[in-house]
Design an enzyme around this catalytic site. Structure first.
Site, mmCIF file in Angstrom:
data_model
loop_
_atom_site.group_PDB
_atom_site.id
_atom_site.type_symbol
_atom_site.label_atom_id
_atom_site.label_comp_id
_atom_site.label_asym_id
_atom_site.label_seq_id
_atom_site.Cartn_x
_atom_site.Cartn_y
_atom_site.Cartn_z
ATOM 1 N N HIS A 283 41.016 31.688 34.655
ATOM 2 C CA HIS A 283 40.797 30.849 35.876
ATOM 3 C C HIS A 283 42.123 29.503 35.464
ATOM 4 O O HIS A 283 42.353 28.883 36.666
ATOM 5 C CB HIS A 283 39.368 30.321 35.680
ATOM 6 N N SER B 283 40.024 26.208 42.724
ATOM 7 C CA SER B 283 38.566 26.287 42.055
ATOM 8 C C SER B 283 37.510 25.596 43.015
ATOM 9 O O SER B 283 37.537 25.893 44.411
ATOM 10 C CB SER B 283 38.508 25.912 40.711
ATOM 11 N N ASP C 118 41.569 36.129 36.169
ATOM 12 C CA ASP C 118 40.588 35.273 36.623
ATOM 13 C C ASP C 118 39.398 35.970 36.795
ATOM 14 O O ASP C 118 39.044 36.572 38.049
ATOM 15 C CB ASP C 118 41.046 34.362 37.751
#
Lengths: 203, 388
Positions: free
Chosen positions: B351, B151, B318
């Site tokens: 995610h 991320s 995601d």
């Protein structure tokens, strides 16, 4: 989602070496439907080639990673937008074409991305297949070990058919031959070979 | 698999000013960090782990006497785990502007003696990377065996390969993007407005008023949390399940379990996270865009990273950092003929999947790290080192 697998017979060592010999030493290679990365590892170790494999299957991606082969997990049905025109010396598409819905588009993409394309696929005109169809049944052989209702080979073509398709798409065939039990077949390949191999370039 | 056991954070003080991208500079600062495993003799086995929005330097292991204090990537980092601390020297650093120990809005501003609060300078991914590089200098590490992050941490990993390409051998970027999309920035802006419009925010100087803008933080976390999960995983976990046996016909009480869950997450978060940090970190996310300096051409941005080998991972569900964004990274690398492998993991968790254990995901990371370990060993042998 389409599962792209190398047909079992393709992975024979001899066949792999015959195909590898078509790839010039030091080439930059893209192997579409690269399986566990056996061929790429061989091209890297034996012929000093670099490049990537493209695979959709998780287990094959893992096998590539374990082999130290660079692999990009993609669905070939979505095209090759990731790769620029003529960005590879050789694009290989071995025992993959017959699994794709959009065979012709993939062939064009192969010719766009690579200066040289190499494809192999099962030759449905191989004489045992003809015999089988004459008897009224779809062939089930070593090269084509599936029933008609569960086969991943959704495109059924012959050695001679590919010559027509290549011409239709403006491809110049550099070399073509058949394979049978890993041995090259140059005489009457449409009849005598279970696997068709074509090396081509844009004309 | 075995945990690394109890770990202890350390603090490194830096007295030399750090110039920031904004033009401001931090005159002096602390970085809190943890390390796991042993640094080898030629200092070639270091792996830096970059953290995402609400995580910290506490990547793995536990704190003595603290229940459930496992590090945020404990399933990945430890003895025998994919990032094997028997082989690698792993470093986790808390970024500047954070609220977990490194200098940030909750630290005193030397100029005023008060807490920095909203006056803490805006920091970027590049600033973090520069600060991390200085920490490595102090540890005597000139080149990382690998940099890894997920991320926002993945953005730092990518940034490392652009700012310090000669100091990175391998880069593993998980569930990340080469920049935020408009939709992503929009979510961040909603979260920021929730905090800033909380009457307890006081322009960011809430400490002086003895309050904390918890309502804003709760809403910010709630919206964030929605974007970390997939539609399917939320459906499976909560569906339309009610909290009570029957509908209460109330517009303000909790009716559905998903409401209860989000409120719980918001409450928890507002107890430990700093509002100014949330604003700073979401801004750092918004600003990250290495292609900008190259007219939007990401491929040109990566020209400097030619000798680095990359591993990129995304997760199919995601939607915050979608696979399409990871493919942009892969394309930029392929355009430069850079060595890259890309795994697109069909995980249902959205995610959040990058923090979870998935045999395909961890299998690929384990394979990549094994390959890096071989290179580290070969490099040590080539350099005449005996410590392998």
């Amino acid at each position: 989602m389409a599962r792209l697998r190398r047909g079992a017979p393709m992975s024979s060592r001899r066949e792999l070496e015959v195909i590898a010999e078509l790839v010039p030493t030091g080439s930059r290679v893209l192997d579409l439907g690269c399986g566990g990365g056996e061929l790429l590892a061989h091209l890297r170790d034996a012929r000093g080639c670099t490049g990537y494999g493209v695979e959709i299957d998780d287990q094959n991606v893992l096998a590539c990673a374990r082999r130290g082969v660079n692999v990009i997990q993609l669905n070939l049905e979505e095209g090759l937008a990731l790769f620029e025109d003529a960005s590879f010396d050789v694009v290989l598409q071995l025992q993959t074409l017959q699994h794709l819905r959009n065979t012709e588009r993939m062939l064009r993409e192969t010719a766009r991305v690579g200066r040289q394309g190499i494809v192999s696929f099962p030759n449905f005109a191989h004489w045992p297949n003809r015999m089988s169809v004459l008897r009224g049944r779809m062939p089930v052989t070593k090269t084509l070990p599936y029933q008609w209702y569960d086969t991943p080979n959704i495109r059924v073509g012959t050695f001679a058919d590919f010559e027509v398709l290549a011409q239709r798409n403006g491809l110049r065939i550099r070399d073509s031959f058949g394979l049978n039990g890993g041995q090259p077949v140059r005489r009457w390949p449409n009849l005598l070979a279970s696997v068709a191999v074509f090396s081509f370039e844009r004309s | 698999m075995a945990s690394i056991g109890h770990v202890t954070p350390q603090t490194m003080h830096f007295a030399e000013p750090l110039p920031l991208r904004s033009g401001a500079s931090l005159s002096a600062y602390d970085l809190v960090y943890e390390t796991y495993g042993a640094l080898n003799a030629d200092k070639s086995n270091a792996v830096l782990v970059c953290h995402a929005l609400n995580a910290s330097h506490h990547v793995a292991g536990t704190y003595a006497g603290q229940e459930r204090s496992e590090g945020w990537w404990d399933n990945l980092v430890g003895p025998g785990k994919p990032l094997d601390t028997n082989v690698f020297f792993v470093i986790g650093v808390n970024n500047l502007g954070s609220c977990f120990g490194s200098t940030g809005p909750m630290s005193p501003n030397p100029a005023t003696g008060q807490l920095w609060g909203a006056d803490f300078p805006v920091v970027t991914v590049e600033d973090w990377v520069d600060a991390q590089a200085r920490l490595l200098d102090r540890l005597g590490i000139t080149r990382l065996a690998a940099i890894i992050g997920g991320s926002l941490g993945g953005m730092q990993a990518l940034s490392w390969t652009l700012r310090y390409p000669e100091r990175v051998r391998d880069c593993i970027a998980v569930a990340t993007a080469p920049s935020l999309s408009a939709q992503n920035i929009a979510f961040n802006e909603v979260a920021r407005r929730a905090i800033i419009t909380d009457p307890d925010f006081h322009g960011g100087h809430f400490h002086a008023h003895g309050v904390i803008p918890k309502r804003g933080l709760r809403v910010a976390r709630m919206i964030g949390h929605i974007t970390y999960l997939s539609d399917d995983s939320m459906e499976e976990k909560f569906g339309r399940e009610l909290r009570a046996a029957e509908l209460g016909y109330s517009t303000q009480d909790i009716e559905f379990q998903i409401e209860s869950y989000l409120r719980h997450q918001g409450d928890k978060f507002s107890e430990y996270f700093d509002a100014n940090t949330y604003l700073l970190i979401t801004r750092a996310l918004d600003y990250f865009d290495p292609a900008l300096a190259f007219g939007g051409d990401l491929s040109r941005a990566f020209e400097v990273a030619r000798h680095i080998r990359f591993g990129v991972v995304s997760f199919t569900t995601d939607w915050r950092f979608s696979p399409a964004r990871s493919r942009e990274i892969v394309k930029a690398l392929v355009d430069n003929r850079i060595e890259v492998s890309y795994a697109e993991i069909a995980a249902p968790h959205g995610h959040d999947a990058f923090l979870l254990e998935d045999p395909r995901y961890h299998g690929v990371l384990k394979a990549w790290f094994s390959r890096i370990a071989v290179d580290v060993r070969d490099g040590a042998l080539a350099a005449g080192g005996s410590d392998v």
